[in-house]
Design a protein around this motif. Structure first.
Motif, PDB file in Angstrom:
ATOM      1  N   VAL A 176      10.016  -2.593  -0.892  1.00 26.75           N
ATOM      2  CA  VAL A 176       9.609  -3.127   0.655  1.00 26.75           C
ATOM      3  C   VAL A 176       9.763  -1.940   1.702  1.00 26.75           C
ATOM      4  CG1 VAL A 176      10.175  -5.319   1.982  1.00 26.75           C
ATOM      5  CG2 VAL A 176       9.839  -5.448  -0.622  1.00 26.75           C
ATOM      6  N   LEU A 177      11.122  -1.416   1.759  1.00 24.24           N
ATOM      7  CA  LEU A 177      11.560  -0.721   2.643  1.00 24.24           C
ATOM      8  C   LEU A 177      11.557   0.264   2.091  1.00 24.24           C
ATOM      9  CD1 LEU A 177      15.405  -2.040   3.402  1.00 24.24           C
ATOM     10  CD2 LEU A 177      13.103  -2.292   4.195  1.00 24.24           C
ATOM     11  N   PHE A 178      11.310   1.231   0.884  1.00 19.01           N
ATOM     12  CA  PHE A 178      10.485   2.439   0.839  1.00 19.01           C
ATOM     13  C   PHE A 178       9.335   2.168   0.064  1.00 19.01           C
ATOM     14  CE2 PHE A 178      15.188   2.316   2.041  1.00 19.01           C
ATOM     15  CZ  PHE A 178      15.539   2.678   2.437  1.00 19.01           C
ATOM     16  N   PRO A 179       8.194   2.283   0.834  1.00 18.04           N
ATOM     17  CA  PRO A 179       7.134   2.269  -1.072  1.00 18.04           C
ATOM     18  C   PRO A 179       6.855   3.246  -0.931  1.00 18.04           C
ATOM     19  CG  PRO A 179       7.081   1.826   1.422  1.00 18.04           C
ATOM     20  CD  PRO A 179       8.310   1.454   1.739  1.00 18.04           C
TER      21      PRO A 179
ATOM     22  N   ASP B 157       4.713  -9.246   5.695  1.00 19.23           N
ATOM     23  CA  ASP B 157       3.527  -7.785   5.318  1.00 19.23           C
ATOM     24  C   ASP B 157       2.876  -7.589   7.025  1.00 19.23           C
ATOM     25  OD1 ASP B 157       1.584  -5.471   4.729  1.00 19.23           O
ATOM     26  OD2 ASP B 157       1.059  -6.751   3.221  1.00 19.23           O
ATOM     27  N   PRO B 158       2.792  -6.339   7.607  1.00 15.64           N
ATOM     28  CA  PRO B 158       1.965  -6.707   8.686  1.00 15.64           C
ATOM     29  C   PRO B 158       0.699  -7.118   8.653  1.00 15.64           C
ATOM     30  CG  PRO B 158       3.072  -4.390   8.493  1.00 15.64           C
ATOM     31  CD  PRO B 158       3.525  -4.826   7.531  1.00 15.64           C
ATOM     32  N   GLN B 159      -0.162  -6.559   7.737  1.00 16.84           N
ATOM     33  CA  GLN B 159      -1.508  -6.960   6.779  1.00 16.84           C
ATOM     34  C   GLN B 159      -1.506  -7.396   5.924  1.00 16.84           C
ATOM     35  OE1 GLN B 159      -3.127  -4.335   8.838  1.00 16.84           O
ATOM     36  NE2 GLN B 159      -0.906  -3.129   9.032  1.00 16.84           N
ATOM     37  N   GLY B 160      -0.717  -8.120   6.482  1.00 18.31           N
ATOM     38  CA  GLY B 160      -0.832 -10.294   5.318  1.00 18.31           C
ATOM     39  C   GLY B 160      -1.293 -10.817   6.214  1.00 18.31           C
TER      40      GLY B 160
ATOM     41  N   GLY C 175      -0.942 -12.236   8.906  1.00 15.21           N
ATOM     42  CA  GLY C 175      -0.021 -14.117   9.092  1.00 15.21           C
ATOM     43  C   GLY C 175       0.853 -14.617   7.984  1.00 15.21           C
ATOM     44  N   PHE C 176       0.041 -14.364   6.486  1.00 15.76           N
ATOM     45  CA  PHE C 176       1.284 -14.786   5.764  1.00 15.76           C
ATOM     46  C   PHE C 176       2.060 -13.938   5.129  1.00 15.76           C
ATOM     47  CE2 PHE C 176      -3.611 -15.597   4.516  1.00 15.76           C
ATOM     48  CZ  PHE C 176      -3.249 -16.726   4.269  1.00 15.76           C
ATOM     49  N   PRO C 177       3.550 -15.714   4.899  1.00 18.07           N
ATOM     50  CA  PRO C 177       5.002 -15.321   4.700  1.00 18.07           C
ATOM     51  C   PRO C 177       5.139 -14.437   3.871  1.00 18.07           C
ATOM     52  CG  PRO C 177       4.348 -17.631   4.853  1.00 18.07           C
ATOM     53  CD  PRO C 177       3.265 -16.304   5.110  1.00 18.07           C
ATOM     54  N   GLN C 178       5.286 -12.894   3.267  1.00 19.58           N
ATOM     55  CA  GLN C 178       5.184 -12.599   2.254  1.00 19.58           C
ATOM     56  C   GLN C 178       5.520 -10.735   2.212  1.00 19.58           C
ATOM     57  OE1 GLN C 178       1.411 -13.406   0.226  1.00 19.58           O
ATOM     58  NE2 GLN C 178       0.136 -11.933   1.516  1.00 19.58           N
ATOM     59  N   THR C 179       6.055 -10.369   1.542  1.00 18.54           N
ATOM     60  CA  THR C 179       6.504  -8.617   2.018  1.00 18.54           C
ATOM     61  C   THR C 179       4.412  -7.911   1.315  1.00 18.54           C
ATOM     62  OG1 THR C 179       7.140  -8.781  -0.310  1.00 18.54           O
ATOM     63  CG2 THR C 179       8.897  -9.603   0.897  1.00 18.54           C
ATOM     64  N   ILE C 180       4.875  -6.976   1.481  1.00 14.99           N
ATOM     65  CA  ILE C 180       3.806  -6.247   0.813  1.00 14.99           C
ATOM     66  C   ILE C 180       4.339  -6.038  -0.115  1.00 14.99           C
ATOM     67  CG2 ILE C 180       4.250  -4.600   2.561  1.00 14.99           C
ATOM     68  CD1 ILE C 180       5.326  -2.557   0.650  1.00 14.99           C
ATOM     69  N   GLN C 181       2.752  -5.906  -1.260  1.00 12.02           N
ATOM     70  CA  GLN C 181       2.279  -5.777  -2.743  1.00 12.02           C
ATOM     71  C   GLN C 181       3.576  -5.026  -3.196  1.00 12.02           C
ATOM     72  OE1 GLN C 181       0.810  -7.605  -5.142  1.00 12.02           O
ATOM     73  NE2 GLN C 181       0.084  -9.627  -3.317  1.00 12.02           N
ATOM     74  N   PHE C 182       3.998  -4.898  -4.522  1.00 13.07           N
ATOM     75  CA  PHE C 182       4.975  -3.668  -4.715  1.00 13.07           C
ATOM     76  C   PHE C 182       3.860  -2.239  -5.421  1.00 13.07           C
ATOM     77  CE2 PHE C 182       8.365  -6.494  -5.959  1.00 13.07           C
ATOM     78  CZ  PHE C 182       8.885  -6.627  -4.647  1.00 13.07           C
ATOM     79  N   ASN C 183       4.029  -0.965  -5.614  1.00 14.98           N
ATOM     80  CA  ASN C 183       3.936  -0.040  -5.829  1.00 14.98           C
ATOM     81  C   ASN C 183       3.411  -0.255  -7.469  1.00 14.98           C
ATOM     82  OD1 ASN C 183       5.869   1.399  -6.441  1.00 14.98           O
ATOM     83  ND2 ASN C 183       6.235   1.973  -4.133  1.00 14.98           N
TER      84      ASN C 183
END
Length: 370
Positions: free
Chosen positions: A107-110, A172-175, A177-185
């Motif tokens: 999440v913090l270091f994608p 996720d700023p590109q999500g 507005g949904f409450p979720q993190t970025i997709q894991f690589n």
């Protein structure tokens, strides 16, 4: 006044001790049949949909493994606590913290990718779960605080912390507005075992390995003997030189680490990102799994598969019969109730007390009649 008392049996039946989980399961089936009948559903049809259809195809067996993996991992750790007479009820919170801490890297270091990412995530997940479990352990050993209350209340702290993170700083700023993190690589995703036939991942393998290792620990090593002695007789353990405080920390840290491993395995395997809810109650259901498996790590594997089936069965009857998926929770609750009830009756017998002999009416005395 009449009342019921539980009187400890001088010797428990080894046969019924072994049969207790099976008796409890049969009683659960009977109670479930009554429940389905009251809901206006044919019990035979309901049980076919609940227990058979969810495992009738290969891909469904993969789904069963996905559901069973966290249950087995958590329950194996809890079995150590419970054999030591330490009541960790907060595995759900330790599961969530393991998922949160293990997700720090993706999440913090994608941009950090490579073969080291996943091992580090798993290690961080175990550390997060163990560190969270250390809180009730410290409170118990330092202040003699009831570990049931502290570990349970920390579950809500973990749940609210996860909700805050995915809705706030980790969203996720590109999500959209949904409450979720970025997709894991790709480097942060737990590999699937047989991708061509289903989604089951290495989390199930971790569960089986943990079960075998804890079985060896408890049955073949001095530490396992220490756990059993302190759990059955703390005074005897102190005479033997075993430290109760050390055992509290050992049991909590081991249980928390396995719950944390289950958490990050679930997030990086089945989900692929952090969401407000990452567990349907695995930490609480694992308590049932531990007792259904007789606190034996190998028995817990079988019990975990049975309880995982209740999750899949609950979803199946919801879609096929229009019944609420909460039916799965009812089944799990009834199973725990009957398991504990059977165990109680194996160790104790019920006695009625407070009964007095009925008073006889005054009868004419023979001597006076004469």
């Amino acid at each position: 006044m009449m009342r019921l008392e539980l009187v400890k049996r001088p010797q428990r039946s080894m046969l019924f001790s072994a049969l207790s989980p099976f008796i409890a399961f049969v009683l659960t089936i009977i109670a479930g049949a009554i429940m389905f009948a009251l809901l206006g559903v044919n019990p035979l049809t309901a049980f076919r949909i609940y227990f058979i259809e969810p495992i009738s195809q290969v891909w469904q067996l993969h789904e069963l493994a996905i559901k069973a993996a966290p249950l087995i991992l958590i329950a194996v750790g809890l079995s150590v606590c419970y054999q030591a007479n330490i009541w960790n009820i907060g595995a759900e919170g330790q599961f969530i913290l393991g998922g949160i801490v293990g997700s720090i890297i993706p999440v913090l270091f994608p941009q950090f990718e490579g073969p080291l990412v996943l091992p580090l995530m798993l290690l961080l997940g175990m550390v997060g779960g163990a560190a969270y479990a250390a809180i009730p352990a410290l409170l118990k050993t330092r202040f003699n605080t009831n570990e049931i209350l502290t570990s349970l209340m920390l579950v809500y702290v973990a749940q609210l912390s996860l909700d805050w993170l995915v809705r706030g700083p980790w969203r996720d700023p590109q999500g959209h507005g949904f409450p979720q993190t970025i997709q894991f690589n790709d480097s942060a995703i737990l590999p699937e075992l047989l991708p061509e036939s289903g989604r089951a991942n290495w989390g199930f393998v971790f569960a089986l390995i943990a079960a075998v290792l804890i079985w060896i620990l408890m049955s073949r090593m001095l530490k396992g003997f220490e756990v059993r002695v302190l759990g059955s007789s703390p005074r005897a353990g102190r005479f033997a030189g075993f430290g109760l405080s050390r055992m509290v920390f050992f049991a909590f840290l081991l249980s928390g680490a396995l719950a944390g491993l289950a958490g990050i395995s679930e997030v990086s395997g089945a989900i692929g990102q952090l969401q407000p809810v990452i567990s349907p109650g695995y930490g609480f259901t694992a308590i049932i799994v531990a007792f259904l498996g007789r606190l034996n790590p190998l028995g817990i594997v079988a019990a975990g598969l049975v309880l995982a089936l209740t999750y899949l069965g609950g979803e199946a009857v919801q879609s096929a019969l229009g019944i609420s998926d909460k039916v799965a929770r009812v089944f799990q609750g009834m199973l725990l109730f009957f398991v504990l009830g059977c165990d109680t009756l194996i160790h104790y017998r019920i006695r009625l007390t407070g009964l007095s002999a009925p008073k006889l009416e005054a009868a004419p005395k023979l001597e006076e009649a004469r």
